[in-house]
Design a protein around this motif. Structure first.
Motif, PDB file in Angstrom:
ATOM      1  N   LEU A  23     -45.503 -11.833 -31.626  1.00  0.00           N
ATOM      2  CA  LEU A  23     -45.406 -12.088 -30.187  1.00  0.00           C
ATOM      3  C   LEU A  23     -46.715 -11.777 -29.460  1.00  0.00           C
ATOM      4  CD1 LEU A  23     -41.861 -10.862 -29.099  1.00  0.00           C
ATOM      5  CD2 LEU A  23     -42.718 -13.204 -29.242  1.00  0.00           C
ATOM      6  N   ALA A  24     -47.443 -10.741 -29.902  1.00  0.00           N
ATOM      7  CA  ALA A  24     -48.691 -10.373 -29.225  1.00  0.00           C
ATOM      8  C   ALA A  24     -49.711 -11.499 -29.365  1.00  0.00           C
ATOM      9  CB  ALA A  24     -49.242  -9.063 -29.791  1.00  0.00           C
ATOM     10  N   GLU A  43     -52.161 -16.963 -39.154  1.00  0.00           N
ATOM     11  CA  GLU A  43     -50.999 -16.138 -39.533  1.00  0.00           C
ATOM     12  C   GLU A  43     -50.866 -16.138 -41.049  1.00  0.00           C
ATOM     13  OE1 GLU A  43     -48.593 -14.028 -38.381  1.00  0.00           O
ATOM     14  OE2 GLU A  43     -47.813 -14.110 -40.443  1.00  0.00           O
ATOM     15  N   GLN A  44     -50.684 -14.947 -41.575  1.00  0.00           N
ATOM     16  CA  GLN A  44     -50.620 -14.760 -43.033  1.00  0.00           C
ATOM     17  C   GLN A  44     -49.376 -15.404 -43.658  1.00  0.00           C
ATOM     18  OE1 GLN A  44     -50.644 -10.519 -43.992  1.00  0.00           O
ATOM     19  NE2 GLN A  44     -48.989 -10.915 -45.410  1.00  0.00           N
ATOM     20  N   GLY A  50     -43.703 -12.564 -36.806  1.00  0.00           N
ATOM     21  CA  GLY A  50     -43.890 -11.186 -37.284  1.00  0.00           C
ATOM     22  C   GLY A  50     -42.581 -10.422 -37.335  1.00  0.00           C
ATOM     23  N   LYS A  51     -42.529  -9.300 -36.625  1.00  0.00           N
ATOM     24  CA  LYS A  51     -41.343  -8.430 -36.700  1.00  0.00           C
ATOM     25  C   LYS A  51     -40.120  -9.060 -36.024  1.00  0.00           C
ATOM     26  CE  LYS A  51     -43.939  -4.558 -35.634  1.00  0.00           C
ATOM     27  NZ  LYS A  51     -45.233  -4.659 -36.302  1.00  0.00           N
ATOM     28  N   LEU A  67     -32.756  -6.405 -35.740  1.00  0.00           N
ATOM     29  CA  LEU A  67     -31.876  -6.601 -34.585  1.00  0.00           C
ATOM     30  C   LEU A  67     -32.706  -6.428 -33.312  1.00  0.00           C
ATOM     31  CD1 LEU A  67     -29.045  -6.743 -33.275  1.00  0.00           C
ATOM     32  CD2 LEU A  67     -28.848  -4.288 -33.656  1.00  0.00           C
ATOM     33  N   HIS A  68     -32.756  -7.453 -32.477  1.00  0.00           N
ATOM     34  CA  HIS A  68     -33.578  -7.389 -31.264  1.00  0.00           C
ATOM     35  C   HIS A  68     -32.742  -7.528 -30.008  1.00  0.00           C
ATOM     36  CE1 HIS A  68     -37.012  -7.734 -33.930  1.00  0.00           C
ATOM     37  NE2 HIS A  68     -37.756  -7.344 -32.913  1.00  0.00           N
ATOM     38  N   VAL A  69     -32.900  -6.567 -29.109  1.00  0.00           N
ATOM     39  CA  VAL A  69     -32.253  -6.665 -27.795  1.00  0.00           C
ATOM     40  C   VAL A  69     -33.335  -6.605 -26.712  1.00  0.00           C
ATOM     41  CG1 VAL A  69     -30.029  -5.680 -28.459  1.00  0.00           C
ATOM     42  CG2 VAL A  69     -31.832  -4.171 -27.633  1.00  0.00           C
ATOM     43  N   TYR A  74     -37.816  -4.808 -18.965  1.00  0.00           N
ATOM     44  CA  TYR A  74     -38.940  -5.663 -19.353  1.00  0.00           C
ATOM     45  C   TYR A  74     -39.327  -6.591 -18.202  1.00  0.00           C
ATOM     46  CZ  TYR A  74     -38.000  -4.326 -24.255  1.00  0.00           C
ATOM     47  OH  TYR A  74     -37.812  -3.645 -25.426  1.00  0.00           O
ATOM     48  N   ASN A 246     -54.319 -15.729 -44.713  1.00  0.00           N
ATOM     49  CA  ASN A 246     -54.380 -14.276 -44.830  1.00  0.00           C
ATOM     50  C   ASN A 246     -55.795 -13.785 -44.521  1.00  0.00           C
ATOM     51  OD1 ASN A 246     -54.175 -11.611 -45.596  1.00  0.00           O
ATOM     52  ND2 ASN A 246     -52.955 -12.042 -47.418  1.00  0.00           N
ATOM     53  N   VAL A 247     -55.953 -13.094 -43.411  1.00  0.00           N
ATOM     54  CA  VAL A 247     -57.278 -12.605 -43.015  1.00  0.00           C
ATOM     55  C   VAL A 247     -57.653 -11.417 -43.893  1.00  0.00           C
ATOM     56  CG1 VAL A 247     -58.610 -11.527 -41.152  1.00  0.00           C
ATOM     57  CG2 VAL A 247     -56.991 -13.384 -40.634  1.00  0.00           C
ATOM     58  N   ASP A 446     -44.295  -0.118 -28.832  1.00  0.00           N
ATOM     59  CA  ASP A 446     -44.157  -1.243 -29.763  1.00  0.00           C
ATOM     60  C   ASP A 446     -42.789  -1.873 -29.563  1.00  0.00           C
ATOM     61  OD1 ASP A 446     -44.851  -2.966 -31.790  1.00  0.00           O
ATOM     62  OD2 ASP A 446     -45.626  -1.370 -33.077  1.00  0.00           O
ATOM     63  N   SER A 447     -42.737  -2.872 -28.699  1.00  0.00           N
ATOM     64  CA  SER A 447     -41.488  -3.578 -28.393  1.00  0.00           C
ATOM     65  C   SER A 447     -41.876  -5.017 -28.113  1.00  0.00           C
ATOM     66  CB  SER A 447     -40.843  -2.973 -27.136  1.00  0.00           C
ATOM     67  OG  SER A 447     -41.714  -3.170 -26.028  1.00  0.00           O
ATOM     68  N   MET A 448     -40.891  -5.869 -27.904  1.00  0.00           N
ATOM     69  CA  MET A 448     -41.225  -7.260 -27.565  1.00  0.00           C
ATOM     70  C   MET A 448     -42.026  -7.293 -26.270  1.00  0.00           C
ATOM     71  SD  MET A 448     -37.823  -9.388 -28.629  1.00  0.00           S
ATOM     72  CE  MET A 448     -36.627  -8.402 -27.735  1.00  0.00           C
TER      73      MET A 448
HETATM   74  C1  LIG Z   1     -36.017  -3.798 -37.201  1.00  0.00           C
HETATM   75  C2  LIG Z   1     -36.712  -3.965 -35.879  1.00  0.00           C
HETATM   76  C3  LIG Z   1     -35.978  -3.992 -34.710  1.00  0.00           C
HETATM   77  C4  LIG Z   1     -36.610  -4.108 -33.478  1.00  0.00           C
HETATM   78  N1  LIG Z   1     -35.856  -4.155 -32.352  1.00  0.00           N
HETATM   79  C5  LIG Z   1     -36.445  -4.353 -31.159  1.00  0.00           C
HETATM   80  C6  LIG Z   1     -35.661  -4.509 -29.992  1.00  0.00           C
HETATM   81  O1  LIG Z   1     -34.435  -4.439 -30.028  1.00  0.00           O
HETATM   82  N2  LIG Z   1     -36.306  -4.738 -28.809  1.00  0.00           N
HETATM   83  C7  LIG Z   1     -37.676  -4.827 -28.731  1.00  0.00           C
HETATM   84  O2  LIG Z   1     -38.192  -5.061 -27.637  1.00  0.00           O
HETATM   85  N3  LIG Z   1     -38.445  -4.673 -29.833  1.00  0.00           N
HETATM   86  C8  LIG Z   1     -37.869  -4.440 -31.033  1.00  0.00           C
HETATM   87  N4  LIG Z   1     -38.632  -4.298 -32.163  1.00  0.00           N
HETATM   88  C9  LIG Z   1     -40.100  -4.244 -32.024  1.00  0.00           C
HETATM   89  C10 LIG Z   1     -40.742  -5.636 -31.907  1.00  0.00           C
HETATM   90  O3  LIG Z   1     -40.243  -6.475 -32.908  1.00  0.00           O
HETATM   91  C11 LIG Z   1     -42.242  -5.505 -32.084  1.00  0.00           C
HETATM   92  O4  LIG Z   1     -42.747  -4.512 -31.227  1.00  0.00           O
HETATM   93  C12 LIG Z   1     -43.001  -6.788 -31.780  1.00  0.00           C
HETATM   94  O5  LIG Z   1     -42.362  -7.901 -32.340  1.00  0.00           O
HETATM   95  C13 LIG Z   1     -44.412  -6.629 -32.339  1.00  0.00           C
HETATM   96  O6  LIG Z   1     -45.133  -7.807 -32.161  1.00  0.00           O
HETATM   97  P1  LIG Z   1     -46.670  -7.879 -32.605  1.00  0.00           P
HETATM   98  O7  LIG Z   1     -47.116  -9.282 -32.406  1.00  0.00           O
HETATM   99  O8  LIG Z   1     -47.444  -6.810 -31.942  1.00  0.00           O
HETATM  100  O9  LIG Z   1     -46.692  -7.484 -34.158  1.00  0.00           O
HETATM  101  P2  LIG Z   1     -46.038  -8.242 -35.388  1.00  0.00           P
HETATM  102  O10 LIG Z   1     -44.745  -8.815 -35.016  1.00  0.00           O
HETATM  103  O11 LIG Z   1     -46.089  -7.287 -36.525  1.00  0.00           O
HETATM  104  O12 LIG Z   1     -47.036  -9.462 -35.663  1.00  0.00           O
HETATM  105  C14 LIG Z   1     -48.207  -9.313 -36.428  1.00  0.00           C
HETATM  106  C15 LIG Z   1     -48.425 -10.599 -37.214  1.00  0.00           C
HETATM  107  O13 LIG Z   1     -49.623 -10.471 -37.971  1.00  0.00           O
HETATM  108  C16 LIG Z   1     -49.407 -11.075 -39.226  1.00  0.00           C
HETATM  109  N5  LIG Z   1     -50.385 -10.545 -40.195  1.00  0.00           N
HETATM  110  C17 LIG Z   1     -50.388  -9.342 -40.821  1.00  0.00           C
HETATM  111  N6  LIG Z   1     -51.459  -9.220 -41.628  1.00  0.00           N
HETATM  112  C18 LIG Z   1     -52.159 -10.379 -41.497  1.00  0.00           C
HETATM  113  C19 LIG Z   1     -53.373 -10.856 -42.075  1.00  0.00           C
HETATM  114  N7  LIG Z   1     -54.083 -10.121 -42.937  1.00  0.00           N
HETATM  115  N8  LIG Z   1     -53.789 -12.101 -41.724  1.00  0.00           N
HETATM  116  C20 LIG Z   1     -53.091 -12.871 -40.838  1.00  0.00           C
HETATM  117  N9  LIG Z   1     -51.942 -12.456 -40.273  1.00  0.00           N
HETATM  118  C21 LIG Z   1     -51.489 -11.227 -40.586  1.00  0.00           C
HETATM  119  C22 LIG Z   1     -47.981 -10.694 -39.569  1.00  0.00           C
HETATM  120  O14 LIG Z   1     -47.453 -11.509 -40.582  1.00  0.00           O
HETATM  121  C23 LIG Z   1     -47.311 -10.880 -38.216  1.00  0.00           C
HETATM  122  O15 LIG Z   1     -46.827 -12.191 -38.040  1.00  0.00           O
HETATM  123  C24 LIG Z   1     -38.036  -4.184 -33.416  1.00  0.00           C
HETATM  124  C25 LIG Z   1     -38.779  -4.160 -34.589  1.00  0.00           C
HETATM  125  C26 LIG Z   1     -38.141  -4.055 -35.810  1.00  0.00           C
HETATM  126  C27 LIG Z   1     -38.962  -4.030 -37.068  1.00  0.00           C
END
Ligand SMILES: Cc1cc2nc3c(=O)[nH]c(=O)nc-3n(C[C@H](O)[C@H](O)[C@H](O)COP(=O)(O)OP(=O)(O)OC[C@H]3O[C@@H](n4cnc5c(N)ncnc54)[C@H](O)[C@@H]3O)c2cc1C
Length: 475
Positions: A23-24, A43-44, A50-51, A67-69, A74, A246-247, A446-448
């Protein structure tokens, strides 16, 4: 709004290389294409999100990473979803927290329409599970939660939540039954490990803002209702998204600026600006060691991800009748939901009578450090025992028709005491290098919401850097 006047020294549109398609990274990409930048997102994995990613298994069932709520508190993720026309995919549930306990016992906190913080007080004082003396121990701690200023909150980062709870003399049963599932749901960490600041920040927000703790679910998979519409928007505006990339490392030039990105295939990709939106443990690997001499980057090595496991289970009948998030202080499933009730796209038999509806549950399994290495059968067996103890009237009659286990060895960054002050800004000391992700500075950890907010801040920092570079060139 597009800004066609943007250009690089060579006359083309400024080009940003984004590493990471969670999402970031996607939120940053959207802001940048909206502002006339050329983006290439790497994206790898074969899928984005991602998460928050989800994929279909061989039966055509969606498997989710977790599970995401959505919380009422927000802001930026809703702005983004409204811009994409997908905000209506969130289904808001009754403003109530339900705790399910071993033996089938239940307790809940229901908010009222009183102004904050009074909206939560009846929820606590009407609750039948805790005694009045127990509840009174919580009463006095509400003052620092609601009125603690930024400095107070920052100072509490030296304590774990358990230490803070005990310093304030709050009842121990409340720690075990109310706060344990809360900290495990928030960051998958128990009260004896999580920083007090995180819990106080969240509890303070819930107390100050009447709708902050209201929760919503997507009407179906996050892939269909969040990630894909976001990716489509970016590509329709000319952005390039590449999966299976994959970076391996960021490359430096002689001025210690980023000169390019190298993939594990050896391919090198070059832009004007570089933005990493990677999980912290992956970022640690791609940052060149020369940069880590600067504490801004060196400090990142002190961060780590928290392990978590997601279990999904399908049943031949309905076990729970609650259309909301559920907490459980007893066992290994601190937070879960029955998608058979909460998530219309996932109803197995949408047109069926209620009697034919079947449960489909998703569980957060935490703390997962000692569980993640167990076999799928063992983990599913333990979750099933947990479910049977919480639903003794319905679960023993049910059969599990299918179960899946997803392991995330390093998920959200660990909010342990002392780490908050090390969280970096999105702008780094390297003028063409920017960071996004929940671990970077913003309010929502660390949330959505934290991911979207960090992505938008990083994009804004790139815009700012590009504008001041143009001003320099003109000057
Ligand atoms: C089980 C679980 C439940 C959750 N529940 C909630 C919730 O209810 N509500 C909420 O708000 N948040 C929740 N979260 C947190 C939320 O999912 C994360 O904070 C958010 O999605 C993080 O987004 P991000 O883009 O920062 O990181 P990520 O989602 O980790 O994205 C990083 C991306 O980088 C990619 N990547 C990694 N290494 C490489 C590389 N070398 N080269 C290229 N790409 C690479 C990964 O594949 C990934 O797609 C939950 C998380 C988990 C794990």
């Amino acid at each position: 709004m597009t800004a066609p006047a943007l250009a690089t020294a060579t006359g083309g549109r400024p080009r940003v290389i984004i590493c990471g398609g969670g999402l970031a990274g996607l939120a940053a990409a959207k802001t940048l294409v909206d502002n006339g930048f050329e983006i290439e997102l790497l994206e790898q994995r074969p899928i984005l999100g991602g998460k928050v990613s989800a994929w279909k298994d061989a039966d055509g069932d969606w498997i989710e990473t977790g599970l995401h709520v959505f919380f009422g508190a927000y802001v930026e993720i809703y702005e983004l979803m409204k811009e994409l026309g997908i905000y209506n995919r969130i289904l808001w549930k009754e403003h109530k927290l339900t705790y399910t306990l071993a033996g089938g016992e239940r307790f809940s906190f229901r908010t009222t329409k009183l102004p904050s913080p009074l909206h939560l007080l009846p929820a606590v004082f009407e609750n039948h599970y805790f005694s009045l003396p127990e509840k009174l121990t919580l009463g006095k701690s509400l003052f620092p939660m609601v009125f603690g200023n930024e400095q107070y909150m920052a100072e509490q980062d030296r304590y774990t939540y358990q230490e803070w709870h005990r310093r304030w003399g709050i009842n121990e049963r409340m720690l075990k039954k109310m706060f344990l599932p809360m900290t495990l749901s928030l960051k998958f960490m128990p009260p004896e490990e999580i920083s007090a600041k995180v819990v106080l920040d969240v509890a303070g927000t819930f107390l100050r803002e009447p709708h902050a703790s209201r929760m919503g679910f997507l009407k179906g998979s996050p892939q269909e209702h969040l990630t894909q519409p976001l990716a489509d928007y970016i590509t329709n505006k000319g952005g390039r998204i590449r999966t299976n990339c994959n970076v391996k490392t960021l490359l430096l030039n002689e001025k210690r600026q980023i000169a390019g990105v190298e993939l594990i295939t050896g391919e090198r990709i070059v832009g004007d600006y570089y933005l990493t939106a990677l999980p912290i443990h992956k970022l640690q690997r791609v940052i060149p060691s020369e940069l880590k001499e600067d504490p801004f980057f060196g400090n990142l090595d002190q961060f780590e991800g928290v392990p978590v496991v997601t279990v999904q289970m399908w049943f031949d009948r309905q076990i729970s009748f609650i259309d909301n998030i559920l907490f459980c202080p007893d066992g290994i499933i601190p937070v879960y939901a029955d998608f058979g009730n909460t998530t219309p796209d996932y109803f197995l038999d949408q047109k069926a009578e209620m009697a034919q509806r079947r449960s489909r549950m998703e569980f957060v399994v935490a703390p997962a450090r000692d569980i993640i290495g167990q076999s799928d059968e063992e983990i599913v067996g333990r979750v099933w025992e947990n479910v049977k103890s919480c639903f003794p009237n319905t679960a023993p009659k049910a059969n599990v028709t299918k179960a899946t286990v997803v392991r995330v060895p390093q998920s959200v960054f660990a909010t342990k005491p002392g780490i908050d002050r090390l969280r970096p800004t999105q702008k780094t000391p390297v003028p063409n290098f920017f960071l996004a992700g929940g671990y970077t500075q913003q309010r929502f950890y660390d949330s959505m919401e934290g991911a979207v907010s960090s992505g938008r801040r990083a994009a804004a920092a790139i815009l700012e850097a590009h504008r001041s570079q143009g001003a320099l060139a003109r000057g």
